[in-house]
Structures are given as structure tokens and as C-alpha cells.
Design a protein around this motif. Structure first.
Motif, mmCIF file in Angstrom:
data_model
loop_
_atom_site.group_PDB
_atom_site.id
_atom_site.type_symbol
_atom_site.label_atom_id
_atom_site.label_comp_id
_atom_site.label_asym_id
_atom_site.label_seq_id
_atom_site.Cartn_x
_atom_site.Cartn_y
_atom_site.Cartn_z
ATOM 1 N N LEU A 20 0.842 -1.189 0.000
ATOM 2 C CA LEU A 20 0.000 0.000 0.000
ATOM 3 C C LEU A 20 0.883 1.247 0.000
ATOM 4 O O LEU A 20 1.760 1.403 0.850
ATOM 5 C CB LEU A 20 -0.904 0.007 1.239
ATOM 6 N N GLY A 22 0.955 5.411 0.135
ATOM 7 C CA GLY A 22 0.215 6.591 0.563
ATOM 8 C C GLY A 22 0.872 7.833 0.006
ATOM 9 O O GLY A 22 2.083 8.002 0.102
ATOM 10 N N TRP A 55 0.543 0.294 -9.828
ATOM 11 C CA TRP A 55 -0.574 -0.654 -9.721
ATOM 12 C C TRP A 55 -0.250 -1.950 -10.472
ATOM 13 O O TRP A 55 -0.507 -3.041 -9.975
ATOM 14 C CB TRP A 55 -1.850 -0.014 -10.269
ATOM 15 N N THR A 60 -1.272 -0.861 -4.326
ATOM 16 C CA THR A 60 -2.467 -0.036 -4.249
ATOM 17 C C THR A 60 -2.023 1.330 -3.749
ATOM 18 O O THR A 60 -1.220 1.412 -2.814
ATOM 19 C CB THR A 60 -3.489 -0.645 -3.268
ATOM 20 N N THR A 61 -2.516 2.384 -4.379
ATOM 21 C CA THR A 61 -2.148 3.731 -3.967
ATOM 22 C C THR A 61 -3.369 4.461 -3.453
ATOM 23 O O THR A 61 -4.430 4.427 -4.075
ATOM 24 C CB THR A 61 -1.544 4.524 -5.143
ATOM 25 N N VAL A 62 -3.204 5.105 -2.311
ATOM 26 C CA VAL A 62 -4.259 5.951 -1.750
ATOM 27 C C VAL A 62 -3.694 7.368 -1.666
ATOM 28 O O VAL A 62 -2.562 7.571 -1.235
ATOM 29 C CB VAL A 62 -4.753 5.431 -0.382
ATOM 30 N N ARG A 78 -9.989 7.477 4.620
ATOM 31 C CA ARG A 78 -9.280 7.329 3.344
ATOM 32 C C ARG A 78 -8.278 6.182 3.409
ATOM 33 O O ARG A 78 -8.199 5.349 2.505
ATOM 34 C CB ARG A 78 -8.583 8.652 3.022
ATOM 35 N N GLY A 82 -8.043 2.394 1.503
ATOM 36 C CA GLY A 82 -6.831 1.906 0.854
ATOM 37 C C GLY A 82 -6.410 0.547 1.373
ATOM 38 O O GLY A 82 -6.044 -0.350 0.603
ATOM 39 N N GLU A 85 -8.811 -2.112 0.030
ATOM 40 C CA GLU A 85 -8.528 -2.418 -1.381
ATOM 41 C C GLU A 85 -7.253 -3.244 -1.507
ATOM 42 O O GLU A 85 -7.195 -4.205 -2.276
ATOM 43 C CB GLU A 85 -8.419 -1.132 -2.186
#
Length: 91
Positions: A20, A22, A55, A60-62, A78, A82, A85
Motif C-alpha cells: 500500500l 500513501g 498498480w 495499491t495507492t491511496v 481514506r 486503501g 482495497e
């Protein structure tokens, strides 16, 4: 890093166990220090392509902005999205 160990991008935060990413992005990221001939749209497009490449590598990018960064409840929501997901992608 890509599959050959080459650096793809520097990110603000990375939780490796979740894959992940951020990113805290303000408007200035897209509106200041443009290269000669580069538009705000060009900067946005490059950012999108970067996210797509990350991706494709399973991340996964938030993203969040200052409104979320200064409101713990909004930032938590938020980040929770993330994390959810990222966990779906890894299942």
C-alpha cells in the motif's frame, strides 16, 4: 521497484506488507515548478501513468490532500479504504 529491481518512483509512505502506497498531494504538486513547455494537464497525466505503473506491480495507492491530513477522521477513512482495497488485491 520493478521486477528487475529498478526504482520506479519515490513515494511518501509505503506499507510493504500490504503493498500500500500513501501519497499526500497538495495543489502545488501540479501547479508549481513546471518544466518549460509542461502544462498542469501534462503533470496530472504523468502522475496518473506513474500510479498505473505502480498498480501494475501489485501496489495499491491511496491519495489524500491537506483537507484529510488535517482531519484525523477523514484521513482514517481514506486510509481504511486503501487498506481494504490492498487486502482485496492480495487475496
Amino acid at each position: 521497484m520493478d521486477e528487475c529491481g529498478r526504482l520506479i518512483a519515490r513515494v511518501d509512505f509505503y506499507w510493504e506488507e500490504l503493498k500500500l502506497i500513501g501519497e499526500c498531494d497538495g495543489r502545488s504538486k501540479f501547479e508549481t515548478d513546471l518544466r518549460p513547455g509542461e502544462s498542469v494537464a501534462d503533470r496530472h497525466w504523468a502522475s496518473r501513468r506513474r500510479d498505473e505503473r505502480l498498480w501494475e506491480l501489485g501496489n495499491t495507492t491511496v491519495h489524500w490532500g491537506w483537507a484529510e491530513a488535517t482531519d484525523p477522521a477523514r484521513l482514517h477513512r481514506r486510509l481504511r479504504l486503501g487498506v481494504d482495497e490492498a487486502m482485496r488485491r492480495s487475496a
